[in-house]
Scaffold this active site. Structure first.
Site, PDB file in Angstrom:
ATOM      1  N   ASP A   4       0.828  -1.107   0.147  1.00 63.09           N
ATOM      2  CA  ASP A   4      -0.072  -0.010  -0.070  1.00 63.09           C
ATOM      3  C   ASP A   4       0.987   1.142  -0.293  1.00 63.09           C
ATOM      4  O   ASP A   4       1.414   1.268   0.723  1.00 63.09           O
ATOM      5  CB  ASP A   4      -0.762   0.425   1.337  1.00 63.09           C
ATOM      6  N   CYS A  44      -9.144   6.197   9.768  1.00 64.83           N
ATOM      7  CA  CYS A  44      -8.998   5.368   9.086  1.00 64.83           C
ATOM      8  C   CYS A  44      -8.091   3.819   9.432  1.00 64.83           C
ATOM      9  O   CYS A  44      -7.792   3.274   8.541  1.00 64.83           O
ATOM     10  CB  CYS A  44      -9.346   5.123   7.941  1.00 64.83           C
TER      11      CYS A  44
HETATM   12  N1  7TS Z   1      -3.596   3.273   2.306  1.00 64.56           N
HETATM   13  C1  7TS Z   1      -2.865   4.546   3.015  1.00 64.56           C
HETATM   14  C2  7TS Z   1      -2.160   3.989   3.688  1.00 64.56           C
HETATM   15  C3  7TS Z   1      -3.876   5.625   3.647  1.00 64.56           C
HETATM   16  O1  7TS Z   1      -2.853   6.916   3.998  1.00 64.56           O
HETATM   17  C4  7TS Z   1      -4.769   6.011   2.758  1.00 64.56           C
HETATM   18  C5  7TS Z   1      -5.728   7.544   2.432  1.00 64.56           C
HETATM   19  C6  7TS Z   1      -5.454   5.052   1.389  1.00 64.56           C
HETATM   20  C7  7TS Z   1      -5.089   3.440   1.564  1.00 64.56           C
HETATM   21  C8  7TS Z   1      -6.547   5.387   1.054  1.00 64.56           C
HETATM   22  O2  7TS Z   1      -5.908   5.493  -0.278  1.00 64.56           O
HETATM   23  P1  7TS Z   1      -7.276   6.462  -0.874  1.00 64.56           P
HETATM   24  O3  7TS Z   1      -6.932   7.333  -1.945  1.00 64.56           O
HETATM   25  O4  7TS Z   1      -7.892   5.198  -1.977  1.00 64.56           O
HETATM   26  O5  7TS Z   1      -8.948   6.684   0.031  1.00 64.56           O
HETATM   27  N2  7TS Z   1      -4.947   8.152   4.224  1.00 64.56           N
HETATM   28  C9  7TS Z   1      -5.864   8.864   4.147  1.00 64.56           C
HETATM   29  C10 7TS Z   1      -5.331   9.463   5.839  1.00 64.56           C
HETATM   30  O6  7TS Z   1      -4.694   9.472   6.309  1.00 64.56           O
HETATM   31  N3  7TS Z   1      -6.506  10.391   6.016  1.00 64.56           N
HETATM   32  O7  7TS Z   1      -7.049  11.018   4.876  1.00 64.56           O
HETATM   33  C11 7TS Z   1      -6.916   9.793   3.848  1.00 64.56           C
END
Ligand code: 7TS
Length: 406
Positions: A198, A361
């Site tokens: 990730d 999250c």
């Molecule tokens: N993985 C990590 C480590 C993340 O920080 C986030 C989003 C995601 C996955 C998901 O990303 P998306 O673009 O698919 O939503 N993190 C955050 C955060 O830390 N604050 O808001 C979103």
């Protein structure tokens, strides 16, 4: 790196919030966008907008070229062998879901193990819970050290010959921990498992070479690396992607369609059903140009200085708890005495300072930290040491305010 010159390229930063200059410290949630990215998207809609891969007309080929050029820019940026290995998605979440639903469900069976860590974002937990439920595989977690890191000994003790998938964040969005992906990949491969990274918080800040890391999949979002929302990437090793089934079916991804059966296009398009996120991809290409011009090394160096300065200054605040290891990416997650993090964020907002408050999250990690929520200040290439000072002043004001209230 000339931070002031960089700031001037981000029009949103030049404004006041609640009468104070904006101090944007929430780039881990989403980064701001430079003028060059805004211009690339604007220019795409003004001069090139058409659907891709179908039009014979000039705009159709212009749009297709821009879309596929963006894919090539991503390939170079992550050092992949081929654009066949670069699949455009809506973001990290969609990319991980694609791996879990396609690779996961067809390669897992009862008794197999999926290895995660407790620091994962929900996007790198729930897709695996669902794949485990569908296949009878089970989840296992690499235990964290008290400072929120994983040791290779713990990795070796957790991964076994039953492990088929190891899914782990490159960088934690809460602790800032930078995980040793290359070494973990080596251990996973020794046991015949694949590693899914990730990269949502990795690629905006670190030079990523998927071949050097030897990861099997690397998922990331454009919006955390100066690109628009709605575009992301799944990198996957070609031999793995070749053997995976699409999970979205429809236009764009097919070769031949008959009444009762169909065949798929070759990589990467077989995974891109429907009209793709063309303007988003164009914006991502421009963001990659922007970041490459500044230089990922220079960005990292600047951010490490900011993180070290922020940690040093914030530690001087009485009653503050800071979570995560010393060596970290440019973010600081904290709590202030008994003040609820939402109250911290509200008082800071009145000072023009944007931080995130909540569980980020990462509810399992909140339980591990034994808190219900935290506040988080996260930095990017456009942040300055002066902004760290403003944050610290804001936190002192918050303490004073709530000290008087209680
Ligand atoms: N993985 C990590 C480590 C993340 O920080 C986030 C989003 C995601 C996955 C998901 O990303 P998306 O673009 O698919 O939503 N993190 C955050 C955060 O830390 N604050 O808001 C979103």
């Amino acid at each position: 790196m000339d931070v002031q010159a960089i700031r001037q390229q981000f029009p949103i930063l030049d404004q006041e919030i609640n009468g104070k200059p904006l101090v944007y410290l929430d780039s881990s949630a989403t980064s701001q966008k430079p003028q060059s990215v805004i211009d690339a998207v604007d220019s795409y809609y003004r001069f090139a907008n058409a659907n891709v891969h179908r039009g014979v007309h000039t705009l159709g080929s212009r749009a297709t070229d821009l879309y596929e050029n963006a894919r090539e820019k991503v390939r170079q940026f992550i050092h992949a062998d081929s654009t066949a290995e670069v699949i455009f998605t809506r973001g990290t979440t969609t990319a991980i879901n694609l791996v879990a639903s396609s690779f996961g469900r067809s390669n897992l069976q009862a008794g197999d193990e999926i290895v995660l860590t407790p620091m994962e974002h929900h996007s790198n937990i729930i897709p695996w819970q669902q794949a485990a439920k569908a296949t009878g595989a089970k989840l296992k977690y690499i235990p964290l050290q008290p400072d929120g890191t994983v040791t290779l000994d713990a990795v070796r003790e957790t991964i076994t010959n039953q492990t088929k998938i190891v899914a782990i964040a490159h960088v934690s969005n809460v602790l800032g921990t930078i995980n040793p992906i290359k070494e973990i990949a080596e251990i996973a491969h020794r046991h015949g498992a694949v590693i899914v990274v990730d990269g949502a918080q990795g690629i905006p800040h670190l030079e990523v070479d998927v071949k050097e890391l030897n990861c099997d999949f690397y998922a990331f979002s454009g919006h955390k690396m100066c690109a628009p929302t709605g575009i992301g990437v799944l990198y996957g090793k070609r031999e793995l992607l070749e053997n995976m089934e699409p999970i979205e079916f429809g236009g764009e991804m097919i070769d031949f369609v008959h009444l009762y059966d169909s065949t798929w296009k070759e990589l990467p398009w077989k995974f891109e059903g429907g009209t793709p996120i063309i303007a988003g991809a164009v914006g991502l290409g421009a963001a990659i140009d922007f970041l490459s011009e500044v230089g990922m090394d220079a960005i990292l160096e600047h951010e490490q200085k900011l993180a070290a300065y922020a940690m040093e200054k914030m530690r001087t605040i009485e009653g503050i708890s800071i979570y995560g290891p010393e060596h970290r990416a440019a973010l600081v997650t904290f709590n202030l005495d008994d003040v609820h993090p939402h109250d911290v964020a509200t008082v800071l907002d009145a000072e023009g300072i944007a931080v995130r408050a909540g569980h980020h999250c990462a509810q399992p990690l909140m339980r591990w930290l034994d808190v219900t929520a935290t506040a988080r200040a996260s930095f990017y290439l456009y942040n300055t040491v002066e902004e760290v000072d403003i944050l610290v002043d804001g936190l002192l004001k918050t303490k004073e305010y709530f000290g008087n209230v209680f």
